[in-house]
Design a protein around this motif. Structure first.
Motif, PDB file in Angstrom:
ATOM      1  N   THR A 102       0.954  -0.970  -0.052  1.00  0.00           N
ATOM      2  CA  THR A 102      -0.030   0.024   0.007  1.00  0.00           C
ATOM      3  C   THR A 102       0.992   1.339  -0.215  1.00  0.00           C
ATOM      4  O   THR A 102       1.085   1.761   0.882  1.00  0.00           O
ATOM      5  CB  THR A 102      -0.934   0.005   1.299  1.00  0.00           C
ATOM      6  N   ASP A 156      -2.032  -4.833   7.473  1.00  0.00           N
ATOM      7  CA  ASP A 156      -3.320  -4.598   6.873  1.00  0.00           C
ATOM      8  C   ASP A 156      -3.979  -5.488   6.015  1.00  0.00           C
ATOM      9  O   ASP A 156      -4.818  -5.173   5.023  1.00  0.00           O
ATOM     10  CB  ASP A 156      -3.166  -2.953   5.882  1.00  0.00           C
ATOM     11  N   THR A 172      -6.562   1.877   7.102  1.00  0.00           N
ATOM     12  CA  THR A 172      -6.578   1.083   5.837  1.00  0.00           C
ATOM     13  C   THR A 172      -6.887  -0.334   6.343  1.00  0.00           C
ATOM     14  O   THR A 172      -6.118  -1.390   6.715  1.00  0.00           O
ATOM     15  CB  THR A 172      -5.339   1.055   5.201  1.00  0.00           C
ATOM     16  N   ARG A 195     -10.973  -1.635   2.181  1.00  0.00           N
ATOM     17  CA  ARG A 195     -10.109  -1.266   3.050  1.00  0.00           C
ATOM     18  C   ARG A 195     -10.212   0.101   3.765  1.00  0.00           C
ATOM     19  O   ARG A 195      -9.312   0.775   4.347  1.00  0.00           O
ATOM     20  CB  ARG A 195      -8.424  -1.499   3.038  1.00  0.00           C
ATOM     21  N   ASP A 196     -11.698   0.273   4.287  1.00  0.00           N
ATOM     22  CA  ASP A 196     -11.849   1.740   4.940  1.00  0.00           C
ATOM     23  C   ASP A 196     -12.310   1.463   6.372  1.00  0.00           C
ATOM     24  O   ASP A 196     -13.213   0.492   6.532  1.00  0.00           O
ATOM     25  CB  ASP A 196     -12.935   2.559   4.075  1.00  0.00           C
ATOM     26  N   THR A 227      -4.540   6.265   3.969  1.00  0.00           N
ATOM     27  CA  THR A 227      -5.436   5.309   3.381  1.00  0.00           C
ATOM     28  C   THR A 227      -5.924   6.003   1.992  1.00  0.00           C
ATOM     29  O   THR A 227      -6.047   7.225   1.711  1.00  0.00           O
ATOM     30  CB  THR A 227      -6.649   5.010   4.220  1.00  0.00           C
TER      31      THR A 227
END
Lengths: 403, 403
Positions: free
Chosen positions: A102, A275, B102, B253-254, B278
């Motif tokens: 990411t 994550d 994230t 991924r929030d 994020t």
């Protein structure tokens, strides 16, 4: 429950690790420079007017149609297989040696996490990328600074240091370095790979800008030289990180790592805890853009940044007083100014802001301090007209400071 | 450069931290269970057929139109302001006390990073969420297990432990816990908040499933009780984590954290080093869905999981032999099976797979081991027909193991 109990002393509860973290100096500076009317050479932002907005819209639509709900479901920690395969093919390595992350920032954090024990020696360029220092810092490294010049890291100095200092890791940005814009030359790359190989030092090659060359000739990556040196993908001591942030768009946070299998295996474990996986849809969007949009976009960005760099260099040449040094980048987004000794770019910043121009002082980029008379300029997101006015204002500021 | 140098011993170069990481037991099990024809109650996947695919498509389009290139640019570490404001409003706290992350997994990693020094005592439920153990483990915690029953954590036991054990942190999933499906009852919540408050222990309340209640009455969150106890947002010793992964979709991924200002400030520093921010677009997509799609989607998911849980419980009642215990969840995605003493769910797994049904053995969910006779079943992503057949097959497997 009787209300109004005093809260705990949160600060006293922070980990040793947390105590090593600090607010980013740049971040605080950027807040000041976001006033309207300020011409900012401070941020390291890619030019938003060049973003392939409609292509991203189309790619999102295509990914949602192609994959349906799988585009929105949990996915594997290693990353979207077609994206890993494409990256592997381009690098001439198996997809198994590619890990999606990411943003490159996560690559630096996870590599720091799996490699740096408290007190381990990490070799960094002087100056180096501030974000890497921020990622590594909580893990407690002991930094040793490598001297640099216009050819990048001084490899003779590296050899001397390695003879006496057992180091775990060397971190470098060989192409159009952030913050200096300098490139490590081809001969030094070979020696760096050999020296670190001989001394059992792992190398993190951070290469967000490599595709954005607008002049000169590309040298082989440390990773490629590491492959030659080791003779196999899984014995390569160079760990390569790159990103789509500077070539496509940064806001999707798609980046990757190429490394030997044992490193990838441990990265996967670290990423699971960090994550789980990089957002599924974002990886699919980028995958849709690889074959047609990415090459076109690289050309567009390369040409634009080349023009902007040239304009900035021309005006620096005209406007800055004698005795001010500057680098001449062959790509990327930054150049580096060295003011005459005695000037302090941090103290000078307020005077520059009074003239509506902003930059980042150089000293936060030095792991062990120094560089008070240096500063970083970014030309990536300013128009030629802004560059002309901003450099003129900065020239005046320097002249004033010299008086 | 002479080729074919042996690579370094990568494993010897790993950090102390990396040595504490392990491949996830569940991840390895899931690989086995992904054969076609296997009815899997193993994964914790939200039901993909319920994802609001067309709404996400529309929301992406709207976000790209509304924000243009800003949707694809770098953005602030704290998160998209309208999203933070909405979450703050819903929780009755300032947006400044909300940090976007994230996925909840990142919340656990960053909280572990800023709070756990090596050797710090962390109190966890027995059993607890495996992913939290994975996030915390590299930071070197010393775990103490809290006994649990159908009302959640045994708070009398907690009181006894706190009297003798100086703990830094308590981690809990109070609603429809992963893995047990149990909920911490209202009275115990109050005592837990008071006890931890009195002893200066921070609490991480992990609440991914709280909105997915399909029976019974909601108890106030620990966070809300912590607000009452402290009398102010910035003195609250409860840190609340939740996510859009189980209510909307996981692949974006929030997720977010609500906490006192000093915790948020340190989280921001940690997140900068971890992934800068994020993904911008993903936060904007979710923001577009908050007012109309999210409530509708919560209703849809809640109803579907309620039906699936009921079907699973009915068939467990019919098919499982006497002496097998099971929880009765009031929401979420999981229930928990306790086999008669002496049975080992890990050893039984191959027999279950032979009958084309999969589950996750319970013992990896215990920080300090135990629970060999337990297992986790997920009903979220199976059809009623699959549940009926799968539970019948599992009943046969258990009977056979008992013979």
């Amino acid at each position: 429950m009787t209300p109004a109990h005093p809260g705990p002393d949160f600060t006293a509860l922070f980990s040793d690790r947390a105590r090593r973290m600090n607010a980013s100096a740049i971040r605080e500076i950027l807040k000041v420079t976001q006033q309207p009317d300020v011409i900012s050479f401070a941020g390291g932002l890619p030019a938003p007017e060049l973003f392939p907005l409609e292509d991203v819209r189309r790619a999102t639509d295509a990914a949602l149609t192609r994959y349906g709900s799988a585009a929105l479901q949990y996915s594997t920690t290693e990353g979207h297989p077609p994206l890993r395969e494409w990256l592997g093919r381009r690098a001439g390595i198996p997809a198994a040696n590619v890990q999606i992350v990411t943003g490159s920032q996560q690559a630096l954090d996870l590599l720091g996490k799996i490699l740096i024990s408290e007190g381990d020696t990490v070799l960094v360029e002087a100056p180096t990328y501030l974000g890497a220092l921020q990622s590594f810092q909580p893990y407690g490294p002991r930094y040793v600074q490598l001297p640099t010049d216009d050819g990048g890291i001084d490899v003779d100095a590296l050899e001397t240091i390695l003879r006496t200092t057992p180091a775990k890791l060397l971190y470098a940005v060989p192409n159009f370095q952030n913050p200096t814009g300098r490139t490590l030359n081809a001969e030094r790359r070979r020696r760096l790979v050999e020296l670190t190989g001989q001394h059992g030092v792992l190398v993190i090659e951070d290469d967000p800008y490599g595709q954005l060359r607008f002049s000169g000739e590309a040298a082989p990556s440390l990773y490629t030289l590491g492959l030659e040196y080791a003779g196999s993908v899984d014995a390569n001591h160079i760990i390569y990180c790159s990103s789509f942030s500077k070539t496509l768009v940064p806001g999707l946070r798609d980046a990757w790592v190429q490394a030997a299998a044992p490193i990838i295996a441990k990265l996967v474990q670290a990423k699971q805890g960090a994550d789980l996986h990089t957002p599924t849809l974002n990886q699919m969007i980028v995958t849709e853009l690889l074959d047609d949009v990415l090459p076109r976009q690289i050309e567009t960005v390369r040409r634009a940044y080349g023009e902007r760099a040239a304009v900035m260099l021309t005006h620096i040449e005209q406007e800055f007083p004698g005795g001010v040094g500057y680098t001449t980048p062959e790509g990327g987004m930054f150049l580096w100014i060295t003011l005459p000794q005695g000037l302090d770019s941090t103290r000078m910043l307020q005077r520059a802001l009074d003239r509506n121009v902003a930059y980042v002082p150089g000293s936060p980029f030095f792991a062990l301090g120094g560089g008070e008379n240096t500063l970083r300029l970014s030309y990536s997101s300013a128009t030629p007209g802004q560059i002309e006015r901003g450099i003129a204002a900065l020239g005046e500021t320097i002249r004033e400071a010299l008086d």
